[in-house]
Design a protein around this motif. Structure first.
Motif, PDB file in Angstrom:
ATOM      1  N   ASP A 140       0.825  -1.212   0.000  1.00  0.00           N
ATOM      2  CA  ASP A 140       0.000   0.000   0.000  1.00  0.00           C
ATOM      3  C   ASP A 140       0.859   1.263   0.000  1.00  0.00           C
ATOM      4  O   ASP A 140       0.511   2.252  -0.626  1.00  0.00           O
ATOM      5  N   GLU A 141       1.960   1.211   0.716  1.00  0.00           N
ATOM      6  CA  GLU A 141       2.818   2.394   0.862  1.00  0.00           C
ATOM      7  C   GLU A 141       4.100   2.177   0.054  1.00  0.00           C
ATOM      8  O   GLU A 141       5.140   1.840   0.576  1.00  0.00           O
ATOM      9  N   GLU A 142       3.998   2.379  -1.229  1.00  0.00           N
ATOM     10  CA  GLU A 142       5.113   2.113  -2.145  1.00  0.00           C
ATOM     11  C   GLU A 142       5.675   3.424  -2.667  1.00  0.00           C
ATOM     12  O   GLU A 142       4.933   4.293  -3.119  1.00  0.00           O
ATOM     13  N   THR A 143       6.981   3.581  -2.611  1.00  0.00           N
ATOM     14  CA  THR A 143       7.656   4.759  -3.134  1.00  0.00           C
ATOM     15  C   THR A 143       8.234   4.507  -4.510  1.00  0.00           C
ATOM     16  O   THR A 143       8.296   5.415  -5.337  1.00  0.00           O
ATOM     17  N   LEU A 144       8.634   3.272  -4.765  1.00  0.00           N
ATOM     18  CA  LEU A 144       9.321   2.932  -6.009  1.00  0.00           C
ATOM     19  C   LEU A 144       8.380   2.206  -6.966  1.00  0.00           C
ATOM     20  O   LEU A 144       7.502   1.459  -6.536  1.00  0.00           O
ATOM     21  N   PRO A 145       8.556   2.409  -8.259  1.00  0.00           N
ATOM     22  CA  PRO A 145       7.689   1.717  -9.224  1.00  0.00           C
ATOM     23  C   PRO A 145       7.986   0.227  -9.264  1.00  0.00           C
ATOM     24  O   PRO A 145       9.095  -0.220  -8.938  1.00  0.00           O
ATOM     25  N   ARG A 146       7.002  -0.541  -9.682  1.00  0.00           N
ATOM     26  CA  ARG A 146       7.156  -1.991  -9.784  1.00  0.00           C
ATOM     27  C   ARG A 146       8.303  -2.359 -10.714  1.00  0.00           C
ATOM     28  O   ARG A 146       9.013  -3.350 -10.488  1.00  0.00           O
ATOM     29  N   ASP A 147       8.510  -1.559 -11.755  1.00  0.00           N
ATOM     30  CA  ASP A 147       9.583  -1.862 -12.699  1.00  0.00           C
ATOM     31  C   ASP A 147      10.960  -1.757 -12.061  1.00  0.00           C
ATOM     32  O   ASP A 147      11.907  -2.409 -12.519  1.00  0.00           O
ATOM     33  N   ALA A 148      11.104  -0.939 -11.030  1.00  0.00           N
ATOM     34  CA  ALA A 148      12.388  -0.868 -10.325  1.00  0.00           C
ATOM     35  C   ALA A 148      12.673  -2.182  -9.610  1.00  0.00           C
ATOM     36  O   ALA A 148      13.803  -2.677  -9.604  1.00  0.00           O
ATOM     37  N   TRP A 149      11.634  -2.755  -8.997  1.00  0.00           N
ATOM     38  CA  TRP A 149      11.792  -4.063  -8.363  1.00  0.00           C
ATOM     39  C   TRP A 149      12.160  -5.132  -9.397  1.00  0.00           C
ATOM     40  O   TRP A 149      13.048  -5.968  -9.167  1.00  0.00           O
ATOM     41  N   LEU A 150      11.490  -5.119 -10.535  1.00  0.00           N
ATOM     42  CA  LEU A 150      11.775  -6.110 -11.572  1.00  0.00           C
ATOM     43  C   LEU A 150      13.213  -5.983 -12.061  1.00  0.00           C
ATOM     44  O   LEU A 150      13.924  -6.986 -12.217  1.00  0.00           O
ATOM     45  N   ALA A 151      13.656  -4.754 -12.316  1.00  0.00           N
ATOM     46  CA  ALA A 151      15.024  -4.551 -12.790  1.00  0.00           C
ATOM     47  C   ALA A 151      16.037  -5.025 -11.756  1.00  0.00           C
ATOM     48  O   ALA A 151      17.071  -5.607 -12.102  1.00  0.00           O
ATOM     49  N   LEU A 152      15.737  -4.787 -10.492  1.00  0.00           N
ATOM     50  CA  LEU A 152      16.628  -5.205  -9.405  1.00  0.00           C
ATOM     51  C   LEU A 152      16.745  -6.725  -9.330  1.00  0.00           C
ATOM     52  O   LEU A 152      17.860  -7.275  -9.285  1.00  0.00           O
ATOM     53  N   LEU A 153      15.630  -7.417  -9.320  1.00  0.00           N
ATOM     54  CA  LEU A 153      15.653  -8.870  -9.128  1.00  0.00           C
ATOM     55  C   LEU A 153      16.115  -9.604 -10.378  1.00  0.00           C
ATOM     56  O   LEU A 153      16.925 -10.539 -10.303  1.00  0.00           O
ATOM     57  N   LEU A 154      15.624  -9.183 -11.533  1.00  0.00           N
ATOM     58  CA  LEU A 154      16.063  -9.833 -12.768  1.00  0.00           C
ATOM     59  C   LEU A 154      17.525  -9.518 -13.057  1.00  0.00           C
ATOM     60  O   LEU A 154      18.271 -10.369 -13.560  1.00  0.00           O
ATOM     61  N   GLY A 155      17.950  -8.299 -12.739  1.00  0.00           N
ATOM     62  CA  GLY A 155      19.334  -7.923 -12.975  1.00  0.00           C
ATOM     63  C   GLY A 155      20.305  -8.748 -12.162  1.00  0.00           C
ATOM     64  O   GLY A 155      21.408  -9.074 -12.626  1.00  0.00           O
ATOM     65  N   GLN A 156      19.901  -9.129 -10.951  1.00  0.00           N
ATOM     66  CA  GLN A 156      20.781  -9.932 -10.115  1.00  0.00           C
ATOM     67  C   GLN A 156      20.809 -11.399 -10.535  1.00  0.00           C
ATOM     68  O   GLN A 156      21.686 -12.142 -10.090  1.00  0.00           O
ATOM     69  N   GLY A 157      19.855 -11.800 -11.345  1.00  0.00           N
ATOM     70  CA  GLY A 157      19.893 -13.163 -11.863  1.00  0.00           C
ATOM     71  C   GLY A 157      18.794 -14.078 -11.373  1.00  0.00           C
ATOM     72  O   GLY A 157      18.827 -15.284 -11.648  1.00  0.00           O
ATOM     73  N   ILE A 158      17.790 -13.564 -10.686  1.00  0.00           N
ATOM     74  CA  ILE A 158      16.679 -14.405 -10.233  1.00  0.00           C
ATOM     75  C   ILE A 158      15.767 -14.710 -11.421  1.00  0.00           C
ATOM     76  O   ILE A 158      15.373 -13.795 -12.153  1.00  0.00           O
ATOM     77  N   ARG A 159      15.428 -15.968 -11.592  1.00  0.00           N
ATOM     78  CA  ARG A 159      14.527 -16.387 -12.657  1.00  0.00           C
ATOM     79  C   ARG A 159      13.383 -17.193 -12.041  1.00  0.00           C
ATOM     80  O   ARG A 159      13.615 -18.216 -11.396  1.00  0.00           O
ATOM     81  N   PRO A 160      12.149 -16.748 -12.219  1.00  0.00           N
ATOM     82  CA  PRO A 160      11.004 -17.457 -11.625  1.00  0.00           C
ATOM     83  C   PRO A 160      10.907 -18.904 -12.110  1.00  0.00           C
ATOM     84  O   PRO A 160      11.229 -19.218 -13.262  1.00  0.00           O
ATOM     85  N   GLU A 161      10.426 -19.774 -11.218  1.00  0.00           N
ATOM     86  CA  GLU A 161      10.288 -21.188 -11.548  1.00  0.00           C
ATOM     87  C   GLU A 161       9.143 -21.430 -12.519  1.00  0.00           C
ATOM     88  O   GLU A 161       9.252 -22.257 -13.429  1.00  0.00           O
ATOM     89  N   ARG A 162       8.026 -20.721 -12.329  1.00  0.00           N
ATOM     90  CA  ARG A 162       6.837 -20.965 -13.132  1.00  0.00           C
ATOM     91  C   ARG A 162       6.678 -19.902 -14.210  1.00  0.00           C
ATOM     92  O   ARG A 162       6.759 -18.707 -13.926  1.00  0.00           O
ATOM     93  N   PRO A 163       6.444 -20.283 -15.447  1.00  0.00           N
ATOM     94  CA  PRO A 163       6.267 -19.295 -16.517  1.00  0.00           C
ATOM     95  C   PRO A 163       4.934 -18.576 -16.396  1.00  0.00           C
ATOM     96  O   PRO A 163       3.968 -19.098 -15.823  1.00  0.00           O
ATOM     97  N   ASP A 164       4.869 -17.401 -16.925  1.00  0.00           N
ATOM     98  CA  ASP A 164       3.638 -16.618 -16.934  1.00  0.00           C
ATOM     99  C   ASP A 164       2.650 -17.223 -17.942  1.00  0.00           C
ATOM    100  O   ASP A 164       3.017 -17.469 -19.096  1.00  0.00           O
TER     101      ASP A 164
END
Length: 436
Positions: free
Chosen positions: A383-407
């Protein structure tokens, strides 16, 4: 009936000597035209990073404009310079660099961008699909991309002082002490107010012994050394992970952060209750997020926006105080989790600094977010978010995390079809042909 009447604040006193105190005084003077707003100066502490390195993310620009600090005007007058993205080197599982943009990623009619990128099986880097990153890579501040503002603290202070003078904000002698909610100044004068704002930074001059939640395990960079640098990073901040922490290139400054050693001591964490009685802490006095990302000033602005939304009355209101504390703490904790993910998401693992993190406890909220993303590629919303969702995605994907289940939606395209869509978009952005 008169005893239940909610009386507006008649007086506010702000304690602090940097941009956070000044902008708090200006914001409250504008929100309370009938009240007396007083500024009591105090020294700027070495670890008051929100005051020393003010950065305003795009989410705060509307508030700045409301206060008479329109971003385009700040840029034109040299009070601010644009930052489009942040680059991280030696910080991923495969050693490749990655970027976080200060604006949103592109959108695709075929489905969620990151899901299609994953379906394309790694063609291009994820940050190649973020317009701000494309503009930063080209070394330009494209007018179609809303940048973060790297603010010059001296020029910002000057601009705010002019606005404060026009708003009739009173100035006292420097702060000396506080006793029973009464401020004592160095010239022997004293004053009281309906609301006391502590914007003094980590010293927390109005409540130095208030309960404090320690974040050092989540944010382990607790020593910062600074030195001048000649190189201009342009619209891009640069970070590099080292065996003992990280280094950064900010405009005019080289920074080194580590867990111990020499330099400025940083104590990451937040007050358990930033609003208590008549005292309300903001900025580094309320939350010290540390040097990574320089997000303290942005957090202070979001706190000010919250205060203006839930404006206290003259007499303390327990329910309102509790709501301010709840929302301010949720906002601070979400930002902590974002910063902690840089350390604890499993990107860089080599070197004594990073090896020690294997034994550190991650905040439960971050643990849940990382687990959900690793399984389904889903960012748990807050509810109290300062950063956009895309910043989280860039952070996690950039570090190398890959989800187990495909979209499921991305599965409607073959890998080759997804790769074509991603390749087309990446080439358009590289040529600075941004989608409208």
């Amino acid at each position: 009936m008169t005893g239940n009447t909610r009386e507006a604040l008649r007086s506010v006193a702000v304690v602090g000597g940097g941009p956070v105190a000044l902008i708090a005084a200006v914001a409250l003077a504008q929100a309370l035209p009938g009240a007396t707003v007083t500024l009591t100066p105090a020294p700027i502490a070495p670890d008051a990073l929100a005051d020393r390195f003010p950065l305003a993310l795009p989410a705060t620009h509307d508030l700045l404009a409301t206060l008479g600090l329109a971003p385009d005007r700040l840029l034109a007058k040299g009070v601010a310079r644009p930052r489009l993205a942040t680059r991280f080197d030696d910080w991923s599982r495969d050693g490749r660099h990655w970027l976080i943009g200060d604006d949103s990623a592109a959108t695709l009619p075929e489905g969620r961008l990151h899901a299609l990128w994953l379906r394309a099986r790694g063609q291009h880097r994820f940050h190649d699909l973020i317009p701000a990153c494309a503009a930063a890579a080209a070394g330009i501040a494209d007018p179609r991309v809303e940048p973060a503002l790297l603010l010059d603290p001296a020029r910002l202070t000057q601009a705010l002082a002019a606005i404060a003078g026009q708003a009739g904000i009173r100035l006292t002698a420097p702060f000396a002490a506080i006793a029973a909610d009464t401020l004592h100044c160095q010239d022997g004068t004293h004053l009281t107010a309906d609301l006391l704002i502590d914007a003094s930074g980590p010293p927390r001059l109005l409540a130095p012994d208030a309960p404090f939640e320690d974040w050092r395990e989540a944010l382990p960079a607790t020593r910062l050394t600074l030195s001048p640098t000649i190189a201009d990073p342009g619209p891009l901040d640069r970070y590099r992970a080292t065996s003992t922490g990280w280094s950064a290139h900010w405009p005019g400054i080289t920074a080194q952060a580590q867990a111990d050693g020499a330099g400025i001591a940083i104590a990451p964490g937040r007050l358990t209750a930033p609003f208590a009685g008549r005292i309300l802490a903001i900025g580094d006095a309320a939350t010290q997020p540390g040097p990574l990302g320089l997000l303290g000033f942005t957090l202070a602005l979001t706190q000010l926006a919250l205060i203006r939304e839930l404006l206290p009355a003259r007499h303390p209101e327990p329910l309102l105080i509790a709501e301010v504390n709840r929302r301010a703490n949720e906002r601070a904790d979400r930002l902590r989790d974002f910063l902690a993910a840089h350390y604890h998401a499993g990107g860089r693992t080599t070197g004594p600094f990073w090896h020690a993190l294997r034994h550190a406890n991650r905040p439960p909220s971050l643990e849940n977010l990382l687990t959900q993303f690793a399984r389904r590629g889903h960012i748990v919303t807050a509810d109290e978010e300062t950063l956009p969702r895309d910043a989280w995605l860039a952070l996690l994907l950039g570090q190398g995390i890959r989800p187990e289940r495909p979209d499921p939606v991305a599965q409607s395209l073959s890998p080759a079809e997804a790769a074509h869509v991603i390749d087309t978009l990446a080439k358009r952005l590289a040529a600075l042909e941004f989608p409208s």
